[in-house]
Write an enzyme that holds these catalytic residues in place. Sequence first.
Site, PDB file in Angstrom:
ATOM      1  N   VAL A  25       1.239  -1.690   8.731  1.00 52.15           N
ATOM      2  CA  VAL A  25       2.379  -1.304   7.903  1.00 52.15           C
ATOM      3  C   VAL A  25       3.649  -1.745   8.627  1.00 52.15           C
ATOM      4  CG1 VAL A  25       3.605   0.567   6.748  1.00 52.15           C
ATOM      5  CG2 VAL A  25       1.120   0.687   7.004  1.00 52.15           C
ATOM      6  N   ASP A 141     -10.115   9.366   0.687  1.00 50.86           N
ATOM      7  CA  ASP A 141      -9.901   9.337   2.137  1.00 50.86           C
ATOM      8  C   ASP A 141      -8.698  10.210   2.510  1.00 50.86           C
ATOM      9  OD1 ASP A 141      -9.271   6.807   4.681  1.00 50.86           O
ATOM     10  OD2 ASP A 141     -10.485   8.633   4.753  1.00 50.86           O
TER      11      ASP A 141
END
Length: 752
Positions: A25, A141
């Site tokens: 990211v 998740d």
Amino acid sequence: MGDTRLLQGRYRLEELIGRGGMGEVWRATDESLGRRVAVKCLKPLGPQADRTFVTVLRERFRREARVAAALQHRGITVVHDFGESDGLLYLVMELLEGRNLSQLLEDNKQHPLPVHDVVDIAEQVADALAHTHRQGIVHRDLKPANIMRLGDGTVKICDFGIARLGADIGFTARLTGTGVAMGTPHYMSPEQISGGHVDHRSDLYSLGCVLYEIATGAPPFDLDDAWAVLVGHRDTPPQPLRSHRADVPESFERAVLDLLAKTPDQRPADATDLLRRITGAARRPSAATLLHASRAPAPAHPHLPWWTRGMTTGHKAVGTAPPLTAPPDPSAGLTGEWTTSRPRGTALPPPHTPPQRPAPRPGVLAHLAGRHGAGLSLGRLGRWEEAGEVHRAVAAEREHALGPDHPDTLTSRYEVGVALNRTGRDADALREFGRVTEGRARVLGPDHPDTLTARQEMAYVLGRLGRHVEAHQVYTSVLDARTRTVGADHPDTLRCRHNLAFTLGRLGRLEESCRTAQDVAAARARLLGPEHPDTLVTRYEVAYTLGQLGRWTDALHTYREVAEARARALGAGHPDTLAARYEVGTSLGRLGRSHEALELYRDLVGARTRAHGPDHPETLRARHGLGVNLGRLGRWQEALAEARDVCAIRERVLGPDHPDTLVSRREVAVGLGWLGRWAEALSSYRRVAEARDRVLGTTHPDALTSRNDEAHCLQQLGRQAEAVDLYRRVAELRRLGSGPWKTEAGACYEGA
């Protein structure tokens, strides 16, 4: 990736702010709109990835990115854009300024968050999940790292599209070859673990794990290894939250425990139902006073080292099953009982009291932890020499700061041993593992899992050194301790039994080896599944031992089953699949089916060349098998040419005295002999014998085999007296050198 890389001429990547299993990211600027954004770049698969799989990945990525972009809710991270740039798939999201829940716990020194914060987070996440579940979307998740709390208190769920993408296409399993379920072990629902149907109630279970952790400081099953965590989710009731902290409202505790029900039907019907229950719990008077609850740690024992100060008990959840009064019924299946580190009812070892030393300067331990992580990363990249240097330096500094028996110091010492082992310095590795074993036994106790792990590494290195009798003794002792403390079916116990089977084979106790390996394979098939990688590794060992026993038809059948299962689970071109196919060829050759073996090896050479290149050891190994079977078919000119070519490449790549080079040189001599060129054959046999004497010692079985080859060649040349004298010398050396040996050429090589 450069710090100012521009994607699609629009998104300028400026600063790496996170890295995970699926990618990176970046903090970035959308230069078209002049706004700050976050860009998540998926890991590139590389040129070796299957093209069909890459095509499927791209299509699923576009689909799931559209789904994520369509989610509009204040509790869900906004997805602005997605695309592909030079083969790199990326998502553009809103840039969030805040901390995820894992970071909040770290900031709070792993103490639980104030209960009013826990309730507020629960309400906001439940509201966001209610919205997404109404759209038919499941996260799959959910974990603390995927839930952000912003500076103004807003809570947002991240990674909807990425998590679903990974689950739908089996991203993790295909990349790692493990076949494990998608998800993070501490937050996986029982149905995810078992591979069953997953719906919105799986997210509710994961949310229960998250709330449990932020309310108590630890997940509901905070155990020593991933397998124990998974079995805890499946079989063990979690301890009530109020057993960790009494200020949690009973109604909130009940809501969280209901979320953690083992079957979906026992959980709340949906997130809306959960939200109503949490909101009701928050309105109770006790919830208003939770901010002021005391969290002061108990004072450290005055005789314990400084690093125990501030430690508290009660954050490790180990299940609430009743004490055992009789051995468990083996037919009842796995329970959570074996997840504890010692048997119930046994006393803890007396505490080891290290000498007092001043606490290190602030930041020193964090710095050393970062360097330790860098060493692990170097090891994962195969840069073991550098990894060893880093771990040695960190071990020395940890010993100075913390003491020689501190767990962190011993962990660094253990990694030094691993690096030494990987670089072929087995004697040094054995000494290092011995030091770690002694230290861990003093601090943790002789039966602690970490102590047993170090002892098992000692046994492995003893085997590498050819000291199989000692290795057998250590494996037997570790196996007894593993069975006593965690049970016969625990993965660590089965791993030890697998290694014991291997060692029995090297001691020549082939029948015992075969039976032990068959028992381990059956247990792993029952617990993990017949096509789990660990099951197949043990079945591979079974096949090898069957071959050693001369039962080549059974060996062939087993090798074929392993190869077919690996092809289904890992792919036809996976190295483990190709290794099993090589052994299929070995078995075919031993059974006289050399035409079939020859075709298999031709195909295998092509596959290895495409995967690794023409000079890779595994490619050359396949070519060696090809040459052996050409000889068995009487095509000796072709066999000799193949052996000479392979020998030359091995000498250049591996060195003239490498065991593989010597195997090929012997194959050259065999070909020369079959062509009647005995004088040239004698020269090759002598070179092999002299090298093996030099490297292995004159009494090693491989060296003695080479001298027998030389004597046979002298006999063929009519030099009977020299041949008889050499045969006598070999017989005498064999008597002097009787005992267990390490076979340098490797178990899987075929002789001529």
